[in-house]
Design a protein around this motif. Structure first.
Motif, PDB file in Angstrom:
ATOM      1  N   LYS A  67       0.681  -1.298  -0.032  1.00  0.00           N
ATOM      2  CA  LYS A  67      -0.002  -0.225   0.074  1.00  0.00           C
ATOM      3  C   LYS A  67       0.850   1.405   0.009  1.00  0.00           C
ATOM      4  N   ILE A  68       0.500   1.905  -0.836  1.00  0.00           N
ATOM      5  CA  ILE A  68       1.467   3.236  -1.182  1.00  0.00           C
ATOM      6  C   ILE A  68       0.530   4.529  -1.186  1.00  0.00           C
ATOM      7  N   GLY A  69       1.243   5.744  -1.088  1.00  0.00           N
ATOM      8  CA  GLY A  69       0.201   7.113  -1.456  1.00  0.00           C
ATOM      9  C   GLY A  69      -0.141   7.745  -0.248  1.00  0.00           C
ATOM     10  N   ALA A  70       0.166   7.316   1.152  1.00  0.00           N
ATOM     11  CA  ALA A  70      -0.253   7.502   2.310  1.00  0.00           C
ATOM     12  C   ALA A  70       0.737   8.264   3.052  1.00  0.00           C
ATOM     13  N   GLY A  71       1.213   9.330   2.729  1.00  0.00           N
ATOM     14  CA  GLY A  71       2.340  10.226   3.255  1.00  0.00           C
ATOM     15  C   GLY A  71       1.703  11.043   4.091  1.00  0.00           C
ATOM     16  N   ASP A  72       2.454  11.557   5.039  1.00  0.00           N
ATOM     17  CA  ASP A  72       2.112  12.749   5.890  1.00  0.00           C
ATOM     18  C   ASP A  72       1.282  13.831   5.161  1.00  0.00           C
ATOM     19  N   PRO A  73      -0.195  14.137   5.675  1.00  0.00           N
ATOM     20  CA  PRO A  73      -1.124  15.104   5.082  1.00  0.00           C
ATOM     21  C   PRO A  73      -0.476  16.456   4.721  1.00  0.00           C
ATOM     22  N   ASP A  74       0.602  16.629   5.464  1.00  0.00           N
ATOM     23  CA  ASP A  74       1.173  17.918   5.620  1.00  0.00           C
ATOM     24  C   ASP A  74       2.478  17.934   4.564  1.00  0.00           C
ATOM     25  N   ALA A  75       2.555  16.652   4.160  1.00  0.00           N
ATOM     26  CA  ALA A  75       3.841  16.578   3.204  1.00  0.00           C
ATOM     27  C   ALA A  75       3.839  17.185   1.881  1.00  0.00           C
ATOM     28  N   THR A  76       4.970  17.401   1.103  1.00  0.00           N
ATOM     29  CA  THR A  76       4.841  17.696  -0.270  1.00  0.00           C
ATOM     30  C   THR A  76       4.570  16.226  -0.989  1.00  0.00           C
ATOM     31  N   THR A  77       4.158  16.305  -2.184  1.00  0.00           N
ATOM     32  CA  THR A  77       4.245  15.006  -3.069  1.00  0.00           C
ATOM     33  C   THR A  77       5.509  14.427  -3.093  1.00  0.00           C
ATOM     34  N   ILE A  78       6.693  15.405  -3.061  1.00  0.00           N
ATOM     35  CA  ILE A  78       7.877  14.681  -3.410  1.00  0.00           C
ATOM     36  C   ILE A  78       8.045  13.744  -2.195  1.00  0.00           C
ATOM     37  N   ARG A  79       8.057  14.145  -1.050  1.00  0.00           N
ATOM     38  CA  ARG A  79       8.255  13.606   0.375  1.00  0.00           C
ATOM     39  C   ARG A  79       7.473  12.216   0.476  1.00  0.00           C
ATOM     40  N   THR A  80       6.317  12.353  -0.157  1.00  0.00           N
ATOM     41  CA  THR A  80       5.530  11.125  -0.147  1.00  0.00           C
ATOM     42  C   THR A  80       6.003  10.053  -1.167  1.00  0.00           C
ATOM     43  N   MET A  81       6.288  10.528  -2.192  1.00  0.00           N
ATOM     44  CA  MET A  81       7.166   9.827  -3.007  1.00  0.00           C
ATOM     45  C   MET A  81       8.347   9.241  -2.767  1.00  0.00           C
ATOM     46  N   GLU A  82       9.076   9.869  -1.880  1.00  0.00           N
ATOM     47  CA  GLU A  82      10.506   9.404  -1.781  1.00  0.00           C
ATOM     48  C   GLU A  82      10.274   8.360  -0.437  1.00  0.00           C
ATOM     49  N   HIS A  83       9.092   8.510   0.513  1.00  0.00           N
ATOM     50  CA  HIS A  83       8.781   7.696   1.551  1.00  0.00           C
ATOM     51  C   HIS A  83       8.626   6.519   1.016  1.00  0.00           C
ATOM     52  N   ASP A  84       7.550   6.332  -0.123  1.00  0.00           N
ATOM     53  CA  ASP A  84       7.028   5.157  -0.729  1.00  0.00           C
ATOM     54  C   ASP A  84       8.082   4.418  -1.270  1.00  0.00           C
ATOM     55  N   LEU A  85       9.165   5.258  -2.017  1.00  0.00           N
ATOM     56  CA  LEU A  85      10.264   4.591  -2.459  1.00  0.00           C
ATOM     57  C   LEU A  85      11.164   3.824  -1.544  1.00  0.00           C
ATOM     58  N   ALA A  86      11.359   4.638  -0.380  1.00  0.00           N
ATOM     59  CA  ALA A  86      12.308   3.709   0.495  1.00  0.00           C
ATOM     60  C   ALA A  86      11.458   2.619   1.216  1.00  0.00           C
ATOM     61  N   ARG A  87      10.248   2.690   1.322  1.00  0.00           N
ATOM     62  CA  ARG A  87       9.294   1.473   1.647  1.00  0.00           C
ATOM     63  C   ARG A  87       9.812   0.244   0.699  1.00  0.00           C
ATOM     64  N   ILE A  88       9.340   0.521  -0.366  1.00  0.00           N
ATOM     65  CA  ILE A  88       9.479  -0.279  -1.560  1.00  0.00           C
ATOM     66  C   ILE A  88      10.858  -1.000  -1.699  1.00  0.00           C
ATOM     67  N   VAL A  89      11.976  -0.271  -1.539  1.00  0.00           N
ATOM     68  CA  VAL A  89      13.322  -0.754  -1.676  1.00  0.00           C
ATOM     69  C   VAL A  89      13.534  -1.568  -0.455  1.00  0.00           C
ATOM     70  N   ALA A  90      12.902  -1.059   0.765  1.00  0.00           N
ATOM     71  CA  ALA A  90      13.405  -2.011   1.892  1.00  0.00           C
ATOM     72  C   ALA A  90      12.743  -3.173   1.773  1.00  0.00           C
ATOM     73  N   ILE A  91      11.545  -3.345   1.036  1.00  0.00           N
ATOM     74  CA  ILE A  91      10.740  -4.460   1.036  1.00  0.00           C
ATOM     75  C   ILE A  91      11.533  -5.408  -0.118  1.00  0.00           C
ATOM     76  N   ARG A  92      12.075  -4.843  -0.840  1.00  0.00           N
ATOM     77  CA  ARG A  92      12.631  -5.443  -1.951  1.00  0.00           C
ATOM     78  C   ARG A  92      13.882  -6.211  -1.557  1.00  0.00           C
ATOM     79  N   ASP A  93      14.564  -5.352  -0.527  1.00  0.00           N
ATOM     80  CA  ASP A  93      15.967  -5.965   0.058  1.00  0.00           C
ATOM     81  C   ASP A  93      15.784  -7.141   0.871  1.00  0.00           C
ATOM     82  N   VAL A  94      14.398  -7.256   1.562  1.00  0.00           N
ATOM     83  CA  VAL A  94      14.348  -8.275   2.488  1.00  0.00           C
ATOM     84  C   VAL A  94      13.666  -9.484   1.429  1.00  0.00           C
ATOM     85  N   ALA A  95      13.057  -9.137   0.473  1.00  0.00           N
ATOM     86  CA  ALA A  95      12.506 -10.231  -0.356  1.00  0.00           C
ATOM     87  C   ALA A  95      12.729 -10.022  -1.757  1.00  0.00           C
TER      88      ALA A  95
END
Length: 371
Positions: free
Chosen positions: A165-193
């Motif tokens: 599940k992606i696209g749920a950043g901090d309501p006050d965050a910028t779109t770029i910050r939300t994407m960076e957060h999603d990217l970091a989560r996806i990469v972390a998941i890929r690294d362990v799986a």
């Protein structure tokens, strides 16, 4: 003389089940599955059960709305013959305040009673193509470390497809910050799986340009998702079509397809590659029509659900396995519930859902007589 297949009573009761932790999507989270249990009883004593699982964060539908809709259907359902299940189902949408989850619960209970009486498993009623299917398991919204831990647990179960599940950043965050957060989560998941197939689920959280930018960012890390589900807003068909036309990744409609009319329009306009069928969005009869449209149009099929218990999820598994041809299966929410108030139904073996123990109907019965 009343036939033994006449529906004597339609009843509904709250079905509130706590979750191990909140189930978060881009538009909100749910800590308790506030569902409803529906039962129909035939004059010969046969009982059939259905579940309504409204998810306010998904489409605004609430438990109270579904409860009122089910009560409003009593005059239509009681006294009808359970063998006329399709006629009853087709009349439900015209009732005031009718909701998707209420339709699903009523239709499920009717078909369960019909097939229990006939000693026919629901997977056989839907076509009998298979009795086992492979499901993904979801990593809900949250932090980076939590995503990695969840992915490790999923892999340890023997599951080979992870939905994120992606696209749920901090309501006050910028779109770029939300994407960076999603990217970091996806990469972390890929690294362990590293060998897992990854599905991204935006739940309407992105615009088309931002979704394409996220795919670019993932590409730098060598990550190509197996599917991008509902990346853009429900009514942004142009955004869906723009993403699909790039052929970068298969694109699925979820919130955008809640009816056969929606399915036909999306197919006609080449807006998506995949249709996610959720029985809770529209009921079983409408879902059968959506599946038929997808097959005719050459679109791939996905089966999913809301935050559902073993009962509703077993019905969806019977629907998908019985018909066959579902490329993507997302039937994991019973694993997120802290309690299981039922006996019977499907069983999980790693990522495999097994229906072979079901002898009649969907095979699920409540443990408590109060339900």
């Amino acid at each position: 003389m009343t036939a033994p297949t006449t529906i004597r009573a339609l009843t509904v009761a709250p079905l509130d089940i706590p979750l191990h932790e909140p189930f978060g999507i881009a538009s909100g989270a749910q800590e308790v599955a506030r569902n409803l249990l529906v039962a129909v009883e035939l004059t010969d004593g046969t009982r059939g059960y259905g579940e309504a699982a409204p998810f306010p964060a998904f489409n605004g539908e609430t438990q109270d709305m579904a409860h009122a809709a089910i009560l409003a259907a009593r005059s239509l359902v009681e006294g009808a013959d359970v063998r006329e299940w399709r006629r009853i189902a087709l009349a439900l949408p015209a009732l005031p305040g009718m909701t998707g989850s209420a339709r699903c619960a009523i239709e499920t209970a009717i078909l369960d009673a019909l097939t229990r009486r006939a000693r026919l498993p629901l997977w056989a009623f839907f076509g009998g193509v298979a009795t086992r299917i492979e499901t993904d398991v979801t990593v809900t919204t949250g932090g980076i470390a939590a995503a990695a831990r969840a992915a490790q647990a999923i892999v340890a179960r023997g599951v080979t497809t992870i939905k994120i599940k992606i696209g749920a950043g901090d309501p006050d965050a910028t779109t770029i910050r939300t994407m960076e957060h999603d990217l970091a989560r996806i990469v972390a998941i890929r690294d362990v799986a590293p060998t897992a197939r990854l599905i991204l689920d935006g739940n309407c959280g992105y615009t088309a340009p931002d979704a394409l930018r996220l795919l670019d960012m993932l590409g730098v890390h060598g990550i190509v998702p197996a599917l991008f589900e509902q990346p853009v807003a429900k009514d942004d068909e142009e955004g869906l079509r723009r993403l699909t036309a790039t052929r970068r990744v298969p694109v699925a409609a979820d919130e955008s397809v809640a009816s056969a009319t929606d399915a036909a329009r999306l197919a006609r306009n080449a807006a998506v590659d995949v249709l996610n069928i959720k029985l809770m969005k529209c009921g079983i009869v409408e879902a059968l029509d959506i599946a038929a449209i997808a097959r005719t149009a050459g679109l791939h099929l996905m089966i999913g659900g809301m935050v559902e218990s073993l009962l509703a999820m077993t019905v969806s598994a019977c629907f998908a396995a019985g018909q066959g041809g579902f490329r993507f299966v997302d039937l994991d929410t019973p694993l997120f519930l802290a309690e299981n108030p039922f006996d019977g139904g499907m069983t999980y073996h790693g990522g495999t859902i097994d229906l072979t123990l079901i002898e009649a109907g969907h095979g699920v019965t409540p443990r408590s007589p109060a339900l």
